[in-house]
Design an enzyme around this catalytic site. Sequence first.
Site, short mmCIF file in Angstrom:
data_model
loop_
_atom_site.label_atom_id
_atom_site.label_comp_id
_atom_site.label_asym_id
_atom_site.label_seq_id
_atom_site.Cartn_x
_atom_site.Cartn_y
_atom_site.Cartn_z
N CYS A 42 0.85 -1.19 0.00
CA CYS A 42 0.00 0.00 0.00
C CYS A 42 0.89 1.25 0.00
CB CYS A 42 -0.89 0.00 1.24
SG CYS A 42 -2.02 1.42 1.29
N ASP A 44 0.48 3.79 1.66
CA ASP A 44 0.47 4.39 3.00
C ASP A 44 1.89 4.63 3.52
OD1 ASP A 44 0.30 4.62 5.93
OD2 ASP A 44 -1.82 4.12 5.63
N ARG A 46 3.06 4.85 6.31
CA ARG A 46 3.45 4.13 7.53
C ARG A 46 3.90 2.70 7.27
NH1 ARG A 46 -2.23 5.26 10.25
NH2 ARG A 46 -2.73 4.71 8.10
N HIS A 98 -2.27 -3.84 5.06
CA HIS A 98 -2.08 -3.48 6.47
C HIS A 98 -3.43 -3.20 7.13
CE1 HIS A 98 -2.61 0.98 5.94
NE2 HIS A 98 -2.37 0.62 4.69
N CYS A 101 -6.22 0.06 6.97
CA CYS A 101 -5.94 0.67 5.66
C CYS A 101 -7.05 1.67 5.27
CB CYS A 101 -5.83 -0.42 4.60
SG CYS A 101 -5.46 0.21 2.95
ZN LIG Z 1 -3.40 1.29 3.05
#
Ligand SMILES: [Zn+2]
Length: 211
Positions: A42, A44, A46, A98, A101
Amino acid sequence: MTSYEKLLQENKAWAQEQVEDDPDFFKRLSSLQSPEFLWIGCSDSRVPADKITGTQPGEIFVHRNIANMVVHTDVNLLSVLDYAVNHLKVKHVIVCGHYGCGGIKAAITNHDYNQVLNMWLRNIKDVYRLHRNELESINDEELRTDRLVELNVIEQVMHLSKTSIIQRAWQNENRPQLHGWVYGLKNGIINPVFEMDAGTPIDPLYEYDNL
Ligand SMILES: [Zn+2]
């Protein structure tokens, strides 16, 4: 100093540190890369593939998009997959989602995110629809979302196996192994949820017989 200037300064410090630790670091990496892994994760911020797996530059070939999707009309993803499998000869392809999400959460709302984002999230709604009974039997909203994260990862791994890229590599070279993982934002631990070895039978509808 602006925020982006800080990035450039940090970069200089990092480059210097690498050379101090290993004078040949850049010389070696600039001549070739032979990663064993393709990571589909992803976007993302993080969930940085290298940090959470303790890998170094040169070890993982990375593709990231919202909610780690394998969409069969996505030329970007398919180009990365083709290059990784047929040229870099990776042994493992990892789809890593994750918990928590944002893409998954957005997909289960009825909010109009306007076109393009709606289009992308639609792929996740389709996964929800396939598993509607299981998902709607989970009363807790967070647990239901987390289960959709897992089911989505499993679905994307199966999408990989439906490509001629993977089927041809399985037939000719008995690789790569496909993995579905889910990373926990709350504890930093990766939970392996699904695996497909080379040659795993798939739905015959998606099997090519003239590879
Ligand atoms: Zn995500």
